[in-house]
Design a protein around this motif. Structure first.
Motif, PDB file in Angstrom:
ATOM      1  N   HIS A   1       0.015   4.480 -10.076  1.00  0.00           N
ATOM      2  CA  HIS A   1       0.037   3.272  -9.350  1.00  0.00           C
ATOM      3  C   HIS A   1       1.048   2.386  -9.939  1.00  0.00           C
ATOM      4  O   HIS A   1       2.160   1.733  -9.810  1.00  0.00           O
ATOM      5  CB  HIS A   1      -1.077   2.600  -9.568  1.00  0.00           C
ATOM      6  N   GLY A   2       1.936   3.691 -10.383  1.00  0.00           N
ATOM      7  CA  GLY A   2       3.345   2.967 -10.888  1.00  0.00           C
ATOM      8  C   GLY A   2       3.136   2.600 -13.069  1.00  0.00           C
ATOM      9  O   GLY A   2       2.327   2.053 -13.760  1.00  0.00           O
TER      10      GLY A   2
ATOM     11  N   THR B   1       4.005  -2.895  -7.467  1.00  0.00           N
ATOM     12  CA  THR B   1       4.898  -2.282  -6.554  1.00  0.00           C
ATOM     13  C   THR B   1       5.358  -1.376  -7.524  1.00  0.00           C
ATOM     14  O   THR B   1       5.388  -1.142  -9.049  1.00  0.00           O
ATOM     15  CB  THR B   1       6.551  -2.744  -6.514  1.00  0.00           C
ATOM     16  N   LEU B   2       5.677   0.002  -6.969  1.00  0.00           N
ATOM     17  CA  LEU B   2       5.692   1.334  -7.968  1.00  0.00           C
ATOM     18  C   LEU B   2       6.916   0.868  -8.341  1.00  0.00           C
ATOM     19  O   LEU B   2       7.544   1.793  -9.472  1.00  0.00           O
ATOM     20  CB  LEU B   2       5.649   2.579  -6.537  1.00  0.00           C
ATOM     21  N   VAL B   3       7.978   0.968  -7.602  1.00  0.00           N
ATOM     22  CA  VAL B   3       9.424   0.663  -8.489  1.00  0.00           C
ATOM     23  C   VAL B   3       9.374  -1.173  -8.108  1.00  0.00           C
ATOM     24  O   VAL B   3       8.948  -1.892  -7.315  1.00  0.00           O
ATOM     25  CB  VAL B   3      10.695   1.082  -7.339  1.00  0.00           C
TER      26      VAL B   3
ATOM     27  N   ASN C   1       8.994  -3.147 -10.608  1.00  0.00           N
ATOM     28  CA  ASN C   1       7.761  -3.688 -10.652  1.00  0.00           C
ATOM     29  C   ASN C   1       7.933  -4.782 -12.165  1.00  0.00           C
ATOM     30  O   ASN C   1       6.909  -5.228 -12.825  1.00  0.00           O
ATOM     31  CB  ASN C   1       6.175  -3.103 -11.553  1.00  0.00           C
TER      32      ASN C   1
ATOM     33  N   THR D   1       9.504   6.419 -10.634  1.00  0.00           N
ATOM     34  CA  THR D   1      10.344   4.894 -10.181  1.00  0.00           C
ATOM     35  C   THR D   1      12.057   5.301  -9.554  1.00  0.00           C
ATOM     36  O   THR D   1      12.012   4.405  -8.489  1.00  0.00           O
ATOM     37  CB  THR D   1      10.534   4.559 -11.090  1.00  0.00           C
TER      38      THR D   1
ATOM     39  N   ARG E   1      12.096   6.534  -6.737  1.00  0.00           N
ATOM     40  CA  ARG E   1      11.623   6.931  -5.499  1.00  0.00           C
ATOM     41  C   ARG E   1      12.994   6.579  -4.232  1.00  0.00           C
ATOM     42  O   ARG E   1      13.798   4.668  -4.274  1.00  0.00           O
ATOM     43  CB  ARG E   1      10.365   6.305  -5.185  1.00  0.00           C
TER      44      ARG E   1
ATOM     45  N   ARG F   1      10.035   3.969   1.463  1.00  0.00           N
ATOM     46  CA  ARG F   1       9.689   2.738   1.419  1.00  0.00           C
ATOM     47  C   ARG F   1       9.333   2.096   0.379  1.00  0.00           C
ATOM     48  O   ARG F   1       9.196   1.201   0.879  1.00  0.00           O
ATOM     49  CB  ARG F   1       8.787   3.227   3.348  1.00  0.00           C
ATOM     50  N   GLU F   2       8.698   2.358  -0.224  1.00  0.00           N
ATOM     51  CA  GLU F   2       8.459   2.057  -1.619  1.00  0.00           C
ATOM     52  C   GLU F   2       9.527   1.133  -2.172  1.00  0.00           C
ATOM     53  O   GLU F   2       9.019  -0.064  -2.980  1.00  0.00           O
ATOM     54  CB  GLU F   2       8.206   2.982  -2.348  1.00  0.00           C
ATOM     55  N   ARG F   3      10.745   1.508  -2.486  1.00  0.00           N
ATOM     56  CA  ARG F   3      11.594   0.673  -2.892  1.00  0.00           C
ATOM     57  C   ARG F   3      11.978  -1.109  -2.122  1.00  0.00           C
ATOM     58  O   ARG F   3      12.442  -1.642  -1.630  1.00  0.00           O
ATOM     59  CB  ARG F   3      13.097   0.741  -2.914  1.00  0.00           C
TER      60      ARG F   3
ATOM     61  N   ARG G   1       9.437  -2.973  -1.065  1.00  0.00           N
ATOM     62  CA  ARG G   1       8.827  -3.761  -1.952  1.00  0.00           C
ATOM     63  C   ARG G   1       9.536  -4.249  -2.967  1.00  0.00           C
ATOM     64  O   ARG G   1       8.906  -5.859  -3.380  1.00  0.00           O
ATOM     65  CB  ARG G   1       7.758  -2.657  -2.427  1.00  0.00           C
TER      66      ARG G   1
END
Length: 321
Positions: free
Chosen positions: A70-71, A190-192, A194, A229, A231, A234-236, A238
């Motif tokens: 989950h990061g 958030t994965l990135v 955070n 991290t 990435r 779409r993770e970014r 967030r």
């Protein structure tokens, strides 16, 4: 009397670096307790291997695991309830603490009580120019805060408004454990990105901040960008979750950090846009425009327009706010 310290280390598929870090911590005598959080590594970490690599006693190492990954932010959060010492430090698995960090830990018990102590670091990118220390951008904020030299010092409100704009790293601060717990200061899930909430909430909630020009950690920036991290998808997007949280808290509590935050936010959004997959860039531009238009009051916008902090003109042109 040395500082009673716990070190929290998230790790994802990085056992070799972790096995380099643990003996360094042991050799420097930095921590009574280590909490390693295995963030869903393909090959799970083994407590006995960590003990053998570090040379520490088994009772000094706590190994936790979350799966799937989950990061690092979530990993740090799940470690917090297991901290038994008055102070804590977050490190990444590929960081290396220095002798100066040991000196700082020896000085802190004799200093004024503090909520957290910010210290300087060495960034591996500086080695391209055969230099030692922080990136020039970060160092400039220390200089503007009049904290470029001088050892361990209390941080004034004015100086804090400069230092809060340094890169939002989790591993350049020694925290009072109860300060984080009592104020519910955590990383976002958030994965990135955070660490944005952790960094800004620390400054917003602290009554007593110390700063040290000791270079306490060597931070390695991966040339190949293969960390979890790093990435580009779409993770970014967030990133707006922690930005919204901090913007709301600043609006509800104090105006002291408004100018600093809205100098930082366009800059970090500009950076995120440049690292994003091209097909997602229009969506980020739209979200950034909405975020900045909603939160930037006319007077604040005017002040920023006059000051034109780094990246301001480029962000204003790109996001049309």
């Amino acid at each position: 009397m040395p500082l009673d310290l716990t070190i929290i280390i998230p790790c994802h598929n990085d056992a070799p670096h972790l096995e380099r870090l643990l003996p360094r911590i042991a050799a420097l005598g930095l921590a009574r307790q280590l909490i390693v959080v295995d963030d869903g590594s393909d090959q799970p970490l083994v407590a006995r291997d960590l003990q053998q690599a570090s040379g520490l006693a088994a009772e000094q190492i706590t190994l936790l695991r979350q799966n799937p990954p989950h990061g690092a932010g979530v990993a740090r959060n799940i470690a917090l309830p297991h901290v038994t010492s008055p102070h804590l430090l977050f490190l990444d698995a590929d960081d290396l603490p220095t002798r100066e960090l040991r000196d700082l830990c020896a000085a802190l018990p004799h200093a004024t009580p503090f909520d957290f102590c910010l210290f300087q670091h060495h960034d591996s990118r500086m080695e391209r120019d055969h230099l030692w220390g922080q990136m020039p951008f970060d160092q400039a904020f220390w200089t503007q805060a009049n904290l470029g030299t001088g050892g361990l010092q209390p941080v004034t409100s004015k100086a804090a408004q400069q230092l809060v704009q340094t890169a939002n790293y989790p591993w350049n601060k020694i925290y009072r454990s109860d300060f984080l717990r009592d104020n519910d200061i955590r990383c976002s899930d958030t994965l990135v990105h955070n660490d944005i909430a952790l960094h800004w909430q620390s400054f917003l909630q602290a009554d007593r901040i110390l700063a040290s020009d000791h270079i306490g950690v060597v931070h390695f920036v991966a040339a190949n960008g293969q960390r979890l991290t790093n990435r580009l998808g779409r993770e970014r997007l967030r990133i707006f979750e922690p930005l919204e949280q901090v913007a709301r808290d600043i609006a509800q509590s104090t105006a002291a950090y408004q100018l600093a935050f809205f100098s930082f936010a366009p800059r970090v959004l500009l950076w995120a846009h440049g690292t994003l997959q091209p097909e997602l860039q229009p969506e980020l531009r739209h979200k950034a425009q909405d975020f900045l238009r909603r939160h930037l009051a006319p007077q604040l916008r005017h002040e920023l327009q006059q000051q034109r902090p780094p990246g301001w003109a480029e962000a204003q042109a790109l996001f049309d706010f």
